[in-house]
Write an enzyme that holds these catalytic residues in place. Structure first.
Site, PDB file in Angstrom:
ATOM      1  N   GLU A  83      -6.462   6.671  -1.398  1.00  0.00           N
ATOM      2  CA  GLU A  83      -6.347   5.531  -0.495  1.00  0.00           C
ATOM      3  C   GLU A  83      -6.929   4.284  -1.160  1.00  0.00           C
ATOM      4  O   GLU A  83      -6.352   3.205  -1.087  1.00  0.00           O
ATOM      5  CB  GLU A  83      -7.074   5.806   0.824  1.00  0.00           C
ATOM      6  CG  GLU A  83      -6.382   6.813   1.719  1.00  0.00           C
ATOM      7  CD  GLU A  83      -4.967   6.400   2.087  1.00  0.00           C
ATOM      8  OE1 GLU A  83      -4.741   5.221   2.380  1.00  0.00           O
ATOM      9  OE2 GLU A  83      -4.078   7.264   2.038  1.00  0.00           O
ATOM     10  N   HIS A 141       0.839  -1.198   0.000  1.00  0.00           N
ATOM     11  CA  HIS A 141       0.000   0.000   0.000  1.00  0.00           C
ATOM     12  C   HIS A 141       0.879   1.255   0.000  1.00  0.00           C
ATOM     13  O   HIS A 141       0.646   2.191  -0.769  1.00  0.00           O
ATOM     14  CB  HIS A 141      -0.904  -0.034   1.243  1.00  0.00           C
ATOM     15  CG  HIS A 141      -1.726   1.196   1.452  1.00  0.00           C
ATOM     16  ND1 HIS A 141      -3.049   1.263   1.107  1.00  0.00           N
ATOM     17  CD2 HIS A 141      -1.421   2.404   1.964  1.00  0.00           C
ATOM     18  CE1 HIS A 141      -3.522   2.466   1.401  1.00  0.00           C
ATOM     19  NE2 HIS A 141      -2.544   3.187   1.926  1.00  0.00           N
ATOM     20  N   GLU A 142       1.905   1.259   0.826  1.00  0.00           N
ATOM     21  CA  GLU A 142       2.788   2.424   0.904  1.00  0.00           C
ATOM     22  C   GLU A 142       3.572   2.608  -0.393  1.00  0.00           C
ATOM     23  O   GLU A 142       3.742   3.727  -0.881  1.00  0.00           O
ATOM     24  CB  GLU A 142       3.761   2.293   2.081  1.00  0.00           C
ATOM     25  CG  GLU A 142       3.092   2.278   3.446  1.00  0.00           C
ATOM     26  CD  GLU A 142       2.137   3.435   3.644  1.00  0.00           C
ATOM     27  OE1 GLU A 142       2.343   4.501   3.040  1.00  0.00           O
ATOM     28  OE2 GLU A 142       1.160   3.268   4.379  1.00  0.00           O
ATOM     29  N   HIS A 150       1.540   4.202  -2.991  1.00  0.00           N
ATOM     30  CA  HIS A 150       1.492   5.665  -2.844  1.00  0.00           C
ATOM     31  C   HIS A 150       2.700   6.308  -3.527  1.00  0.00           C
ATOM     32  O   HIS A 150       2.568   7.338  -4.180  1.00  0.00           O
ATOM     33  CB  HIS A 150       1.510   6.055  -1.363  1.00  0.00           C
ATOM     34  CG  HIS A 150       0.148   6.075  -0.734  1.00  0.00           C
ATOM     35  ND1 HIS A 150      -0.950   6.596  -1.360  1.00  0.00           N
ATOM     36  CD2 HIS A 150      -0.277   5.625   0.469  1.00  0.00           C
ATOM     37  CE1 HIS A 150      -1.996   6.481  -0.564  1.00  0.00           C
ATOM     38  NE2 HIS A 150      -1.626   5.879   0.550  1.00  0.00           N
TER      39      HIS A 150
END
Lengths: 466, 188
Positions: free
Chosen positions: A226, A146-147, A150
């Site tokens: 997100e 997830h990071e 980003h």
């Protein structure tokens, strides 16, 4: 993925343009209200742009280090937390990021994580010790994916730019509203007439509405990002349940331990974390939330049955909320694509690995505190305080003696001056250990009679001779 | 005279627009093709990393379980075969055999609690697990890149440019059924 990033970049440019327009109008109206004519409006607009430029330059130069520092993050190397390091490396490969982000650990028992970096080539991933303690490999993989999503989607650059924009708008509105309280009398005396009155009213309306509007815009986009990062994480790991279960653990303990976080820094950094550390309940989702409600994110991830691609995420999202969330360019590019989910990775002994995780987290903290960790051949890890005066330590289990490395007395040049290749003469035929010129301890098994090894720290070749 | 000038001007502008658009698509295709090549190279990097790990692993296991000669020899031989294999087919078969040999080694290791408690060995085990993952993820990324590239070369209007400049379809990295079955589920 390219399409996803492109549409992301286009959208963030559009948002930044809208915000810039808002900023200029705002500056013009305030300038007009103060000075009372069109030139005043022009001066105001230019001044607003200047303010924005200065804030942007400040945030662009060394903003990352500032964020990491204020979160109390410390950089680690592979040997500090091999599992975390490997997971970051794995996700770098899966996402095709090119350069591996540097890895940071934050001493905080609340599980959370964030990423910084304006461009993928120079980025960082930071996780808390609480996260390392609680998540298993699959869950950690989900969070790191997830990071990295980003970083890959240029979300962080957008966040920085947009934060600065919102900040500039809020500052101007604030200055103007304050000036009404303190300097109201001056204008009435000037008597410049109707023009100024109109400017004044418009500026007043703007000063109240613009910050609200800018914030709403900002939060709406940050929530969409997100979801996109969640979808990307599912795709990179091919295992949505991992991230879902990680989010559940994170939000579960976020409710119990909110007080531990430093409130002031937490507020500023809230949009960057994987789960907002300040949000009280997992359910609430207002117009001013930086993150979508965690419950919804978990529900979507868990509704992904059978596949882990963009379309699977979009379908699951529709199933849960009744509408889509990903940009159409993303789903169109992946149309007809089948992305199979993988199975959960097997943990031989969950209890044992939980103990191991706790040990790794504690070891990192000890190393931050300056303790030396000396692994003994019998499997015991000996910890020595930084100021230990003894030359060597005896292992309490097997009695082998270990030299205590002197980090402070070993200047960096000594390693550089040492020759490129080293030789080590074997002492006897049993287990043998020696120190490389860079200070790293090496151990040779009885089976290794001679040969050449490479020091993993300094990459020197070391010749072993009998 | 004037209408003709305007007509020519419009044609010229249209031509420029079409040329710019074609250049954009061409560059996009080149970028995707390079990404595919890059992803292929990444698989090799990871396979090589596994080859580099094995001597270390074998040495460590030897220290505790030296008499498991046949298993250790099997791993060493499978590694040598995988290192020297060339071409996609033989290489993936050899890598599959290597995975199987490693799986057998890990089963043997179960009988040596001292070895399992050794920090060096635990470190190697984590490295091996992670390297297996990295091989998997680099394959996955390669296939993702091929998928994006192939879809782009097939879809209108990029397919026109792709046909003109000979952008060929790339092959997926697919494990043959046999090789895949040879890879055991290793639980560390």
């Amino acid at each position: 993925m390219w399409e996803a990033i492109q549409s992301n970049i286009r959208r963030s440019r559009a948002i930044v343009v809208v915000m810039a327009m808002l900023l200029v109008v705002m500056g013009a109206l305030v300038g007009g209200a103060w000075i009372g004519n069109l030139e005043g409006a022009l001066v105001g607009a230019v001044a607003a742009l200047m303010l924005w430029l200065i804030l942007l330059l400040v945030s662009m130069s060394g903003g990352d280090q500032l964020i990491l520092m204020s979160a109390g993050a410390k950089r680690i190397e592979k040997e500090d937390a091999p599992l975390l390091w490997n997971v970051v490396e794995e996700m770098t490969i899966a996402s095709g990021l090119g350069t591996m982000p540097s890895v940071y650990v934050i001493d905080n028992d609340m599980p959370n994580a964030f990423a910084t970096g304006r461009k993928p080539e120079k980025s960082a991933v930071a996780v808390t010790t609480g996260l390392l303690r609680r998540l298993n490999r699959d869950e950690l993989q989900g969070v790191v994916a997830h990071e990295i999503a980003h970083i890959k989607n240029y979300d962080i650059r957008f966040l920085t730019t947009a934060t600065v924009m919102v900040g500039a708008i809020v500052i101007i509105a604030d200055i103007f509203l304050r000036s009404l309280w303190y300097g109201g009398g001056r204008r009435r005396g000037g008597g410049k007439g109707e023009g100024q009155a109109i400017f004044l009213i418009l500026a007043l309306v703007m000063a109240i509405l613009a910050p609200l509007f800018a914030n709403m815009l900002y939060y709406a986009v940050s929530r969409k990002r997100e979801y996109l990062a969640d979808a990307s994480a599912a795709r990179y790991t091919r295992y949505p349940p991992g991230l879902a279960s990680a989010l559940r653990k994170i939000s579960g303990s976020a409710q119990g331990q909110r007080k531990q976080t430093k409130q002031s820094t937490a507020r500023a950094l809230a949009p960057m974390y994987i789960v907002n550390p300040l949000q009280l309940s997992a359910r609430g989702g207002s117009l001013f939330s930086t993150h979508p409600p965690t419950e919804k994110r978990i529900a979507v991830l868990e509704a992904m049955s059978g596949g882990a691609g963009w379309l699977d995420y979009e379908n699951a999202f529709k199933e849960v909320t009744g509408k889509g969330c990903l940009p159409s360019s993303v789903t169109r590019a992946g149309a007809g694509e089948t992305v199979a989910m993988r199975e959960a990775s097997v943990e031989a002994d969950p209890k044992q690995s939980a103990v191991e995780r706790a040990r790794v987290a504690t070891d990192i903290l000890d190393r931050f505190a300056g303790m030396l960790l000396i692994p003994c051949l019998c499997g015991v890890r000996i910890k020595a305080p930084a100021g230990a005066r003894h030359q060597s330590l005896k292992c309490p289990k097997c009695g082998r003696s270990h030299a205590i490395p002197r980090a402070g007395e070993q200047p960096a040049e000594s390693a550089a001056e040492a020759p490129k290749t080293l030789t080590h003469k074997r002492q006897g035929t049993g287990w043998d250990s020696f120190e490389c010129a860079c200070g790293r301890a090496h151990q040779i098994s009885p089976a290794m009679k001679s040969g050449r090894i490479t020091c993993p720290r300094c990459k020197r070749k070391i010749e072993i001779t009998a | 005279m004037l209408p003709m000038m305007i007509g020519l001007g419009v044609i010229f502008v249209l031509f420029l627009a079409v040329a710019g658009w074609a250049i954009g698509i061409y560059n996009g295709l080149v970028r995707l093709r390079n990404q595919v090549k890059n992803a292929w190279a990444q698989i090799d990097v990871q396979l090589k990393r596994r080859h580099d790990l094995i001597p270390n692993l074998v040495e460590t296991v030897k220290g505790y379980a030296g008499h498991e000669k046949s298993t250790l020899q099997g791993v060493t031989e499978a590694r040598a075969k995988a290192v020297s294999a060339e071409g996609v087919g033989p290489q993936s078969a050899a890598e599959g055999e290597l995975s199987a040999a490693l799986g057998r080694l890990m089963v043997v290791v179960e009988q040596y609690p001292d070895l399992k408690a050794n920090q060096n060995f635990l470190g190697l085990q984590e490295e091996l697990t992670s390297t297996e993952n990295k091989i998997g993820f680099s394959r996955q990324h390669y296939n993702d890149s091929v998928m994006t590239y192939n879809t782009r070369t097939q879809m209108f209007p990029a397919n026109i440019i792709a046909g003109m400049f000979n952008f060929k379809q790339e092959e997926f990295f697919e494990l043959s059924d046999e090789a895949e079955r040879a890879v055991p589920k290793v639980s560390f």
